[in-house]
Design a protein around this motif. Structure first.
Motif, mmCIF file in Angstrom:
data_model
loop_
_atom_site.group_PDB
_atom_site.id
_atom_site.type_symbol
_atom_site.label_atom_id
_atom_site.label_comp_id
_atom_site.label_asym_id
_atom_site.label_seq_id
_atom_site.Cartn_x
_atom_site.Cartn_y
_atom_site.Cartn_z
ATOM 1 N N MET A 1 -6.931 -4.835 -11.132
ATOM 2 C CA MET A 1 -7.184 -3.902 -10.026
ATOM 3 C C MET A 1 -7.707 -2.571 -10.592
ATOM 4 O O MET A 1 -8.675 -2.005 -10.083
ATOM 5 C CB MET A 1 -5.901 -3.612 -9.238
ATOM 6 N N ARG B 1 -7.641 -13.179 -2.928
ATOM 7 C CA ARG B 1 -6.445 -13.507 -3.722
ATOM 8 C C ARG B 1 -5.860 -12.248 -4.352
ATOM 9 O O ARG B 1 -6.459 -11.184 -4.261
ATOM 10 C CB ARG B 1 -6.765 -14.552 -4.786
ATOM 11 N N VAL C 1 -12.215 -7.127 -1.916
ATOM 12 C CA VAL C 1 -10.975 -7.861 -2.175
ATOM 13 C C VAL C 1 -10.188 -7.871 -0.872
ATOM 14 O O VAL C 1 -9.946 -6.817 -0.282
ATOM 15 C CB VAL C 1 -10.137 -7.156 -3.273
ATOM 16 N N ARG D 1 -5.230 -5.456 2.118
ATOM 17 C CA ARG D 1 -4.633 -6.685 2.641
ATOM 18 C C ARG D 1 -5.528 -7.134 3.776
ATOM 19 O O ARG D 1 -6.120 -6.305 4.477
ATOM 20 C CB ARG D 1 -3.226 -6.406 3.188
ATOM 21 N N ASP E 1 -3.893 3.656 9.516
ATOM 22 C CA ASP E 1 -3.121 3.309 8.317
ATOM 23 C C ASP E 1 -2.105 4.415 8.061
ATOM 24 O O ASP E 1 -2.450 5.599 8.186
ATOM 25 C CB ASP E 1 -4.068 3.188 7.109
ATOM 26 N N VAL F 1 -10.765 -2.725 -1.074
ATOM 27 C CA VAL F 1 -9.538 -3.445 -1.482
ATOM 28 C C VAL F 1 -8.507 -3.294 -0.372
ATOM 29 O O VAL F 1 -8.033 -2.180 -0.109
ATOM 30 C CB VAL F 1 -8.956 -2.867 -2.798
HETATM 31 P P1 ADP Z 1 -0.606 -1.812 2.620
HETATM 32 O O1 ADP Z 1 0.748 -1.291 2.307
HETATM 33 O O2 ADP Z 1 -0.908 -1.790 4.078
HETATM 34 O O3 ADP Z 1 -0.880 -3.153 2.035
HETATM 35 P P2 ADP Z 1 -1.756 0.205 0.764
HETATM 36 O O4 ADP Z 1 -3.176 0.537 0.504
HETATM 37 O O5 ADP Z 1 -0.898 1.376 1.038
HETATM 38 O O6 ADP Z 1 -1.729 -0.839 1.979
HETATM 39 O O7 ADP Z 1 -1.155 -0.557 -0.466
HETATM 40 C C1 ADP Z 1 -1.678 -1.749 -0.956
HETATM 41 C C2 ADP Z 1 -1.195 -1.973 -2.379
HETATM 42 O O8 ADP Z 1 -1.442 -3.337 -2.741
HETATM 43 C C3 ADP Z 1 -1.932 -1.125 -3.390
HETATM 44 O O9 ADP Z 1 -1.043 -0.756 -4.413
HETATM 45 C C4 ADP Z 1 -3.020 -2.071 -3.918
HETATM 46 O O10 ADP Z 1 -3.481 -1.785 -5.223
HETATM 47 C C5 ADP Z 1 -2.300 -3.400 -3.881
HETATM 48 N N1 ADP Z 1 -3.242 -4.527 -3.689
HETATM 49 C C6 ADP Z 1 -4.106 -4.686 -2.678
HETATM 50 N N2 ADP Z 1 -4.798 -5.834 -2.821
HETATM 51 C C7 ADP Z 1 -4.353 -6.415 -3.940
HETATM 52 C C8 ADP Z 1 -4.653 -7.639 -4.609
HETATM 53 N N3 ADP Z 1 -5.569 -8.499 -4.161
HETATM 54 N N4 ADP Z 1 -3.987 -7.915 -5.743
HETATM 55 C C9 ADP Z 1 -3.054 -7.061 -6.215
HETATM 56 N N5 ADP Z 1 -2.716 -5.904 -5.616
HETATM 57 C C10 ADP Z 1 -3.342 -5.580 -4.490
#
Ligand code: ADP
Ligand code: F6P
Length: 471
Positions: free
Chosen positions: A354, A347, A305, A272, A371, A270
């Motif tokens: 999640m 998405r 994801v 970004r 990271d 999971v």
């Molecule tokens: P970053 O801040 O670089 O995006 P992190 O892992 O610290 O990375 O935080 C990502 C946050 O976004 C987490 O809380 C995660 O659950 C949430 N997240 C990541 N992908 C999704 C998604 N597709 N839909 C909803 N929430 C997401």
């Protein structure tokens, strides 16, 4: 000025983005990223205001209330989005602060926009902060705000926290305007970083480029002192537990397993969609393990994801193409009718979905090349079954605390494959023991505790000699 606040948070983004539907109807959607996940939990139930961008170009909406939080939108024009946000923040600072994984772009005009937008944020905070208030500035997009705000309002207590890494001096050295950034940050009373190494990198840069005295973790500016230290961020453990323990989320977790054909093991990623996250390395390792027949596509399923992110920045567009090509190749080679080896989801999902994915996954793959922290790792540890397993990159800030994970170097694909197989094959008692210790660790430092620790350090910073607001 309509209202003043004793506590103000400033971050590039508000916790919600304004979105315009196809028929021109406006709505709000939760913003992506770890900063929002963390600060949203901290701000709920606390009196205060959040200053940030509403995520679209043009005039900012009027300040409004969102579930008890006072949101104060800051406007950005199309050009500023291109120059300050996509340009200087995400095509210059982001790669420099993440070990130069891609080559940063340096443009003088972007720096001008960065300065102008930082000034606007500083002014917005100055306008709404009460006399002697605390203003907590966040992340690399707003590094000039502390000093700009101090000039406008010397009476304020100003903190800054960096959600991403702070680079080694040898890399920071590349930045045109490096002195300006250090001076901007030193406007704060306390600077928080994810890891001791990040604070150390900052202090070394100060010594090298500003020729200031640094004793331990304190920079001596003569008229005042600034401390820089690690305060590792965390997650809303209780809130997430409540979600994952609900009957509906547990039922959804079972349904996910069924929908995948009740495989032996579900692997999950999971992230970004960002080149720092090591998604390509992870997919390569997974594809090779299938090709080597060490993983069986009918028994081992991967869900990846990849949340849409910074979609107009070229490096992100290229990465998306590369990932989608690889996903297609893996599925072309190893899927069968009605049974895909790799489920790719590009998405956003709500927190319940999640949590259900985390609960369903037997093995979580968190393999960033660099990271700041990686909250996903901590979310998985909180949500998974007692015998879940975490494969975690040494280059994530989370690895400092979660040393019981199956640690890996994602650059070393052979080593990564080995750690994935170790997690797949580990006996349940071993997985349970590792998970149990990581779980206790995460629950001892919730995001609420993190905020408390941060604000205590900020409050303990020595008082500036002048507490008079500038007229
Ligand atoms: P970053 O801040 O670089 O995006 P992190 O892992 O610290 O990375 O935080 C990502 C946050 O976004 C987490 O809380 C995660 O659950 C949430 N997240 C990541 N992908 C999704 C998604 N597709 N839909 C909803 N929430 C997401
Ligand atoms: O912490 C890293 C970060 O840049 C945060 O500022 C933000 O929450 C997240 O990544 C998402 O990035 P963006 O706001 O550029 O979509």
């Amino acid at each position: 000025m309509s209202h003043t606040y004793d506590f103000v948070v400033a971050a590039n983004r508000l916790p919600v983005d304004r979105v315009t539907g196809e028929e021109g109807n406006e709505g709000w959607r939760r913003s992506p990223g770890g900063l929002v996940t963390a600060m949203d939990a901290v701000m709920r139930g606390r009196d205060g205001a959040w200053v940030g961008w509403a995520g679209d170009p043009g005039e900012a909406p009027a300040p409004f209330d969102d579930a008890g939080m006072q949101l104060h939108p800051v406007p950005l024009s199309e050009q500023e989005i291109a120059d300050y946000y996509e340009g200087h923040s995400n095509d210059t600072l982001w790669p420099v602060y993440h070990d130069v994984i891609i080559t940063p772009t340096f443009k003088r005009s972007w720096r001008g926009a960065y300065r102008a937008v930082n000034k606007r944020f500083a002014q917005a905070c100055a306008d709404i902060a009460a006399e002697g208030a605390t203003v907590w500035v966040h992340d690399y997009q707003l590094q000039l705000v502390p000093q700009m705000l101090r000039e406008l309002r010397p009476d304020l207590r100003i903190g800054w926290f960096n959600h991403i890494p702070f680079p080694a001096v040898e890399l920071f050295a590349q930045l045109p305007g490096r002195e300006e950034i250090l001076e901007g940050l030193l406007g704060a009373d306390f600077l928080g970083f994810q890891r001791t190494e990040d604070a150390g990198n900052f202090l070394r840069a100060v010594r090298q480029y500003l020729d200031l005295d640094v004793t331990g973790d304190v920079v001596d500016l003569g008229e005042r002192q600034v401390r820089a230290a690690a305060v590792p961020i965390s997650i809303d453990v209780e809130g997430l537990r409540e979600i994952v323990e609900s009957d509906s989320v547990q039922a959804r977790a079972r349904e996910i397993r069924e929908q995948l054909g009740n495989p032996e093991k579900i692997l999950l990623g999971v992230d970004r969609l960002d080149y720092t996250k090591g998604i390509r390395h992870r997919l390569k390792a997974f594809g090779e393990l299938l090709a080597d027949e060490r993983l069986d596509p009918s028994k081992h399923k991967l869900i990846q994801v990849a949340t849409p992110s910074r979609e107009r920045v070229k490096a992100y567009m290229d990465l998306r193409d590369q990932i989608e090509l690889t996903v297609g190749r893996i599925n072309g080679d190893f899927s069968s009718i009605g049974a895909t080896a790799l489920t790719y989801l590009h998405r956003s999902f709500d927190r319940e979905e999640m949590a259900a994915m985390f609960a369903a996954a037997d093995i979580m793959l968190v393999t960033p090349l660099r990271d700041g922290m990686n909250l996903v790792a901590k979310e998985y540890v909180t949500c998974c079954a007692d015998d879940g397993a975490l494969v975690l990159s040494e280059f994530a800030g989370a690895a400092t605390e979660l040393s019981d994970a199956y640690l890996c170097n994602p650059h070393d694909i052979a080593g990564l494959k080995q750690q994935i197989m170790k997690a797949v094959d580990a006996p349940a008692p071993q997985r349970r023991q590792r998970m149990d210790s990581m779980r206790s660790l995460v629950s001892e430092n919730s995001v609420q505790q993190w905020a408390k620790n941060y604000l205590a350090s900020l409050a303990a910073a020595p008082k500036a000699p002048s507490t008079q607001a500038a007229s």
